[in-house]
Design a protein around this motif. Structure first.
Motif, PDB file in Angstrom:
ATOM      1  N   LEU A 192       0.449  -1.272  -0.013  1.00  0.00           N
ATOM      2  CA  LEU A 192       0.361   0.072   0.441  1.00  0.00           C
ATOM      3  C   LEU A 192       1.196   1.051  -0.041  1.00  0.00           C
ATOM      4  O   LEU A 192       0.713   2.368  -0.833  1.00  0.00           O
ATOM      5  N   CYS A 193       2.144   1.202   0.374  1.00  0.00           N
ATOM      6  CA  CYS A 193       3.031   2.355   1.181  1.00  0.00           C
ATOM      7  C   CYS A 193       4.082   2.617  -0.591  1.00  0.00           C
ATOM      8  O   CYS A 193       4.446   3.317  -1.118  1.00  0.00           O
ATOM      9  N   GLY A 194       3.932   1.740  -1.490  1.00  0.00           N
ATOM     10  CA  GLY A 194       5.147   1.123  -2.436  1.00  0.00           C
ATOM     11  C   GLY A 194       6.282   1.317  -2.123  1.00  0.00           C
ATOM     12  O   GLY A 194       7.413   1.465  -2.609  1.00  0.00           O
ATOM     13  N   ILE A 195       6.198   0.755  -1.143  1.00  0.00           N
ATOM     14  CA  ILE A 195       7.481   0.099  -0.893  1.00  0.00           C
ATOM     15  C   ILE A 195       8.565  -1.045  -1.445  1.00  0.00           C
ATOM     16  O   ILE A 195       8.047  -1.615  -1.728  1.00  0.00           O
ATOM     17  N   LYS A 196       9.477  -0.726  -1.434  1.00  0.00           N
ATOM     18  CA  LYS A 196      10.782  -1.458  -2.530  1.00  0.00           C
ATOM     19  C   LYS A 196      11.679  -2.509  -1.694  1.00  0.00           C
ATOM     20  O   LYS A 196      11.950  -1.782  -1.436  1.00  0.00           O
ATOM     21  N   GLY A 197      10.718  -3.580  -1.130  1.00  0.00           N
ATOM     22  CA  GLY A 197      12.046  -4.427  -0.849  1.00  0.00           C
ATOM     23  C   GLY A 197      11.282  -4.745   1.218  1.00  0.00           C
ATOM     24  O   GLY A 197      11.150  -3.837   1.237  1.00  0.00           O
ATOM     25  N   MET A 198      11.803  -6.104   1.356  1.00  0.00           N
ATOM     26  CA  MET A 198      10.813  -6.148   2.640  1.00  0.00           C
ATOM     27  C   MET A 198      11.633  -5.146   3.916  1.00  0.00           C
ATOM     28  O   MET A 198      11.573  -4.892   4.718  1.00  0.00           O
ATOM     29  N   GLU A 199      12.957  -5.691   3.265  1.00  0.00           N
ATOM     30  CA  GLU A 199      13.758  -4.677   4.379  1.00  0.00           C
ATOM     31  C   GLU A 199      13.538  -3.322   5.027  1.00  0.00           C
ATOM     32  O   GLU A 199      13.810  -2.691   5.665  1.00  0.00           O
ATOM     33  N   ASN A 200      13.150  -3.147   3.598  1.00  0.00           N
ATOM     34  CA  ASN A 200      12.271  -1.308   4.303  1.00  0.00           C
ATOM     35  C   ASN A 200      11.113  -1.273   4.874  1.00  0.00           C
ATOM     36  O   ASN A 200      10.157  -0.225   4.298  1.00  0.00           O
ATOM     37  N   VAL A 201      10.418  -2.575   4.702  1.00  0.00           N
ATOM     38  CA  VAL A 201       8.801  -2.196   5.475  1.00  0.00           C
ATOM     39  C   VAL A 201       8.960  -2.484   7.102  1.00  0.00           C
ATOM     40  O   VAL A 201       9.118  -3.722   8.033  1.00  0.00           O
ATOM     41  N   LYS A 202       7.777  -1.995   7.541  1.00  0.00           N
ATOM     42  CA  LYS A 202       8.264  -1.754   8.911  1.00  0.00           C
ATOM     43  C   LYS A 202       7.490  -3.609   9.644  1.00  0.00           C
ATOM     44  O   LYS A 202       6.374  -3.757   9.082  1.00  0.00           O
ATOM     45  N   ARG A 203       8.235  -4.429  10.230  1.00  0.00           N
ATOM     46  CA  ARG A 203       7.851  -5.835  10.833  1.00  0.00           C
ATOM     47  C   ARG A 203       7.075  -5.510  11.516  1.00  0.00           C
ATOM     48  O   ARG A 203       7.279  -5.522  12.747  1.00  0.00           O
TER      49      ARG A 203
END
Length: 548
Positions: A192-203
């Protein structure tokens, strides 16, 4: 000016959007999108009854379908504008891990995997990894590792590591193609936030703590050495996962411009860290210390909160700081088949409607059926934590009816609920009241009354008919700044209905006797030992007693 929050509830068969007034909890727009793939949204395999997957494209299409529908309905509400939506929250089923590439995109979108169920989302109810779950439990105990202390002492086939380990063994090409794995609760907010790469997503700590053995006491996830001992590929994967987790209400980012345009929302709306449906369902039901919230759907999840002194509880699905409300400890337990159990009997066995079966079952007194069942048709989640346990009905005769069996199955789920309550109380956690929510709580007074009688406690019902989506909206309201914390948001946006189901003393007395018989079956068939030789005759004697 009024402000609103958007809650997204990604369930087993559909996704729901809910738009809520952040000051009052008034629900101004809602819409449901049924998943289009598989059997009611679930990819099955007739050769393997333990397999259950979902296609991530249903999550994408479902977002568009339900959000457009909710906005359309909300737009008829006087004074509403999409510009007043201040935050978005997301809940999903879980553990539902997805293999993704280095951009965070599910690898099922790659042409070579487009029809491979192993490349899809491994739905919570997938039990194909029962052997791996047992292996994880055995190794942790053998090495004296603490990892099981916070998740009930036994690892489950419903959870993160067992599913990933099973994938590595049965579909190594999928495992090798995945850069990392993401829980649906983390993947969707990142998308939804258009973030590329799960390392940049808050888990989210919710999935990490309850399903992936993450806890601050041992520095996060299990050690690379432990995972390597299970399989070197798991050890290598650990560095591509995460080291820090966050509670719902923290901001992941802002709504992506392209996705916002797609559904007619302003870009940049804050999106909350995700959590599981049951945990945010408890939030939407007004959870507080001493309150058990039972979210009754295809399965049942029991959620409570406590303070830092909350002990570890054997057999539960986790005792995790921040998994429900930041600053409190979340407790999760549950049953693997409730609504699924009723639907199985109605559609595949009785070939009747729930309405007709309920009418027949409701005409019976407690004990009149002469039947006693175990509610393990999809395994036992709490307290035995065993996916290989199966269903059982005792007391059948040539005169047993569909309505009698249907009632016995309802009663079985109520006995299972009471067993969970007793387990939690036995470890010093007070269960002072029960609040139920979900479709069954809304639609079946018979189920509610049986639970009140079996548990010998008044049963309240959440004011909202869609508490998981409401809880997600509450997380969105906190992420968007409409409320400073969850407790103030819960106070403003939740409540219970006036109707309270009170236990009947006569029914309670009968059910206490039936529950004692249930415990004999529970312990004997659950591997704990015990004598069941008198159960059939005891059931017949009770049947004669209540019908004369």
């Amino acid at each position: 000016m009024a402000s609103y929050a958007l809650g997204l509830d990604y369930g087993t068969n559909s996704v729901r959007a809910l738009i809520v007034d952040t000051a009052t909890g008034e629900e101004v727009g809602t819409s449901v999108w049924n998943y289009q793939r598989g059997e009611e949204g679930v990819i099955l395999d007739p050769r393997d009854p333990h397999l259950a997957r979902q296609h991530p494209q249903d999550y994408v299409e479902g977002f568009s379908g339900c959000v457009n529908g909710a906005i359309k309905q909300a737009s008829t509400h006087v004074g509403f504008s999409v510009d007043q939506i201040v935050g978005i929250g997301v809940d999903t089923t879980g553990s539902t891990p997805i293999p993704v590439d280095d951009t965070g995109k599910p690898i099922v979108y790659q042409e070579r995997f487009e029809k491979d169920p192993n490349a899809m989302a491994w739905l919570w109810k997938d039990h194909t990894s029962f052997a791996e779950a047992a292996e994880i439990t055995e190794l942790a105990k053998k090495r004296g590792e603490p990892y099981l202390e916070k998740c009930g002492g036994t690892y489950s086939s419903e959870w993160f590591w067992s599913k990933i380990l099973h994938c590595a063994r049965v579909a190594p090409e999928v495992f090798d193609a995945a850069h990392t794995w993401a829980e649906a609760q983390d993947d969707i907010p990142g998308w939804l936030c258009g973030i590329k790469g799960m390392e940049n997503v808050k888990r989210g700590v919710c999935a990490a703590g309850h399903k992936a053995m993450y806890h601050p006491d041992w520095g996060g996830l299990p050690s690379e050495d432990f995972l390597h001992a299970l399989d070197p590929r798991l050890g290598a994967l650990r560095s591509r996962l995460y080291t820090t987790t966050y509670p719902a209400g923290d901001k992941v980012g802002g709504l992506d411009t392209e996705i916002a345009f797609w559904v007619g929302l302003p870009a940049g709306i804050p999106v909350s860290v995700g959590a599981f449906d049951a945990h945010l369902g408890a939030v939407g039901s007004g959870v507080k210390p001493g309150t058990m919230v039972k979210i009754i759907g295809t399965s049942t999840c029991d959620i409570m909160v406590g303070d830092a002194s909350t002990p570890d509880i054997p057999g539960v699905c986790g005792v995790v700081p921040g998994s429900v409300i930041p600053g409190m400890v979340g407790i999760e337990a549950g049953q693997s088949a409730v609504g699924d159990l009723f639907n199985w009997f109605a559609s595949r066995v009785a070939r009747s409607t729930h309405e007709d079966l309920t009418a027949e079952a409701g005409a019976l007194k407690p004990g009149q059926s002469g039947l006693l069942a175990l509610d393990w048709n999809n395994g036992n989640r709490t307290v035995l934590v065993d996916p290989l346990l199966t269903g059982l009905t005792v007391g059948q005769t040539l005169h047993s009816t569909a309505g009698e069996t249907y009632r016995a199955l309802i009663e079985a789920t109520a006995y299972g609920a009471r067993r969970i309550i007793e387990q939690i109380r036995a470890h010093g956690v007070a269960v002072d009241e029960i609040v139920m929510c979900g479709g069954i709580a809304e639609k079946s007074p018979l189920v509610m009354q049986i639970y009140a009688d079996v548990c010998d406690m008044p049963i309240k019902t959440s004011r909202s008919a869609q508490t998981c989506a409401l809880g997600a909206a509450i997380a969105g309201s906190v992420a968007g700044g409409a409320h400073s914390d969850f407790l103030s948001a819960i106070g403003a946006m939740t409540g219970v209905k006036d109707k309270v189901y009170q236990p009947s003393p006569v029914a309670v007395a009968i059910y206490n006797r039936l529950y004692e018989m249930y415990l004999r079956l529970h312990d004997a068939f659950g591997g704990l030992g015990g004598d069941v030789s008198k159960v059939m005759k005891d059931l017949l004697a009770l049947k004669r007693e209540v019908t004369t």
